[in-house]
Scaffold this active site. Sequence first.
Site, PDB file in Angstrom:
ATOM      1  CG  ASN A 197      -0.220  -0.171   2.509  1.00  0.00           C
ATOM      2  OD1 ASN A 197       0.641   0.632   2.850  1.00  0.00           O
ATOM      3  ND2 ASN A 197      -0.549  -1.230   3.247  1.00  0.00           N
ATOM      4  CG  ASP A 253      -7.428  -5.200   5.544  1.00  0.00           C
ATOM      5  OD1 ASP A 253      -6.999  -5.072   6.704  1.00  0.00           O
ATOM      6  OD2 ASP A 253      -8.044  -4.302   4.934  1.00  0.00           O
ATOM      7  CE  LYS A 300       9.913 -12.365 -13.626  1.00  0.00           C
ATOM      8  NZ  LYS A 300      10.845 -11.618 -14.498  1.00  0.00           N
ATOM      9  N   PRO A 355      -4.134 -12.026   9.926  1.00  0.00           N
ATOM     10  CG  PRO A 355      -2.326 -12.500  11.312  1.00  0.00           C
ATOM     11  CD  PRO A 355      -2.809 -12.667   9.908  1.00  0.00           C
ATOM     12  CG  ASP A 356      -8.027  -7.012  13.160  1.00  0.00           C
ATOM     13  OD1 ASP A 356      -7.242  -6.227  13.742  1.00  0.00           O
ATOM     14  OD2 ASP A 356      -9.134  -6.660  12.717  1.00  0.00           O
ATOM     15  CB  ILE A 357      -1.979  -6.640  14.353  1.00  0.00           C
ATOM     16  CG1 ILE A 357      -1.276  -7.561  13.347  1.00  0.00           C
ATOM     17  CG2 ILE A 357      -1.039  -6.298  15.505  1.00  0.00           C
ATOM     18  CD1 ILE A 357      -0.050  -6.938  12.694  1.00  0.00           C
ATOM     19  CE  LYS A 382      -8.920   0.015  12.791  1.00  0.00           C
ATOM     20  NZ  LYS A 382      -8.047   0.507  11.712  1.00  0.00           N
TER      21      LYS A 382
END
Length: 405
Positions: A208, A277, A287, A303-305, A336
């Site tokens: 990102n 995510d 490659k 995993p959602d830290i 959230k």
Amino acid sequence: MKGKVILVGVSGGIAAYKAAGLCSALVKEGAVVHVIMTESAMKFITPLTFQSLVKTPVITDIFTEPDPAEISHIALADKADLVVVAPATANMIAKAAHGLGDDMLSTTILATRAPILFAPAMNVNMYNNRVVQENIARLRDRGYLLAEPGEGPLACGYTGKGRLPEPEELVAVIRAIFQQKQDMQGLKVLVTAGGTRERIDPVRYLTNDSSGKMGYALAEAAAQRGAHVTLVSGNTSLNPPPNVKVISVESALQMYDKVMELLPEQDAVIKAAAVADYRPAVSADKKIKKTKDHMTIELVRNPDILAEIGTRKTSKQVIVGFAAETNDVETNAMDKLRRKNADLIVANDVSKEGAGFGVDTNIVSFIRPDQPPRRLPQMRKRDVAEAILDEIVTIRTSKSGMDRS
């Protein structure tokens, strides 16, 4: 400044005479002043002048060790509360920017953990030289402090920017440094920063736009306020903040493992990293060759830290998360906050100019349980970091009061 140990480094420029006035003013403020002079500085002013003013030995030679029980530059580096390089010549700035240590002053700069203030002084054309400006930028990126040179007639005959500030001006800067908050003294703070890379194969990955600037600003600010800071850093091109332990990771899974390992000993966790995510279900070990017009990549949830931290946190730990949104910012951030069991969500609209990824400013709102949103104006990310730390200190105080009751 009473009782503060200030190490004044004098390098070889005509403005060295002003350093004598600075030392005199610092002594009058109650500081304990030690002076290191470079060989070039002694061509402009004598060590005896400084010794007469500060009443401590002036160090000029790295190979002269007056006390056999200690190594001079290490001892001075350890005892200093602040190092001031005035004047800071282009040469000394270049040494510090590139980590060179070939004399008493440059080695002490490398050895100290104290804040370091550089006061550049040189010819205006030298100061504006691209290489000098790049070195100054490098120093800023590494957390060193810079006193802006003044403008006016210079000793070389030119007029422009390059004058060493007057002693009273430098004293004001130094006083402000010592007024830096120390309200996180001894706290253990974990900060995550940067984006994660999720490997498709050895040469491709999903990521990102996170630059890591917000997280790095938080880590640097917390360290300057006295915290023991560990920075778990994903992808970024930033230089490590001073006095911060940096642990580099690449993927969300690596960041998850490291954060969970460190979590139990932390007083506060600030999760500023932009963690992916999803990750590819399979990461090829070689490659992937281009063979078809279409390619499908199956993604699985990481995993959602923050959520995991929220389930594991103790009653005394302060947990801060970030919500980078493009719509319904405060509504999504409040949701959230509840879902992740955080103490504070820092929300921002990354689609706004002056906020979000890659820029030096941010526009945020603080979302806390049972409180209305607190909206901050556009600010430098370092100032946003200070505001976040203020909020953490407030939350910790509230939690301590609840424990006592």
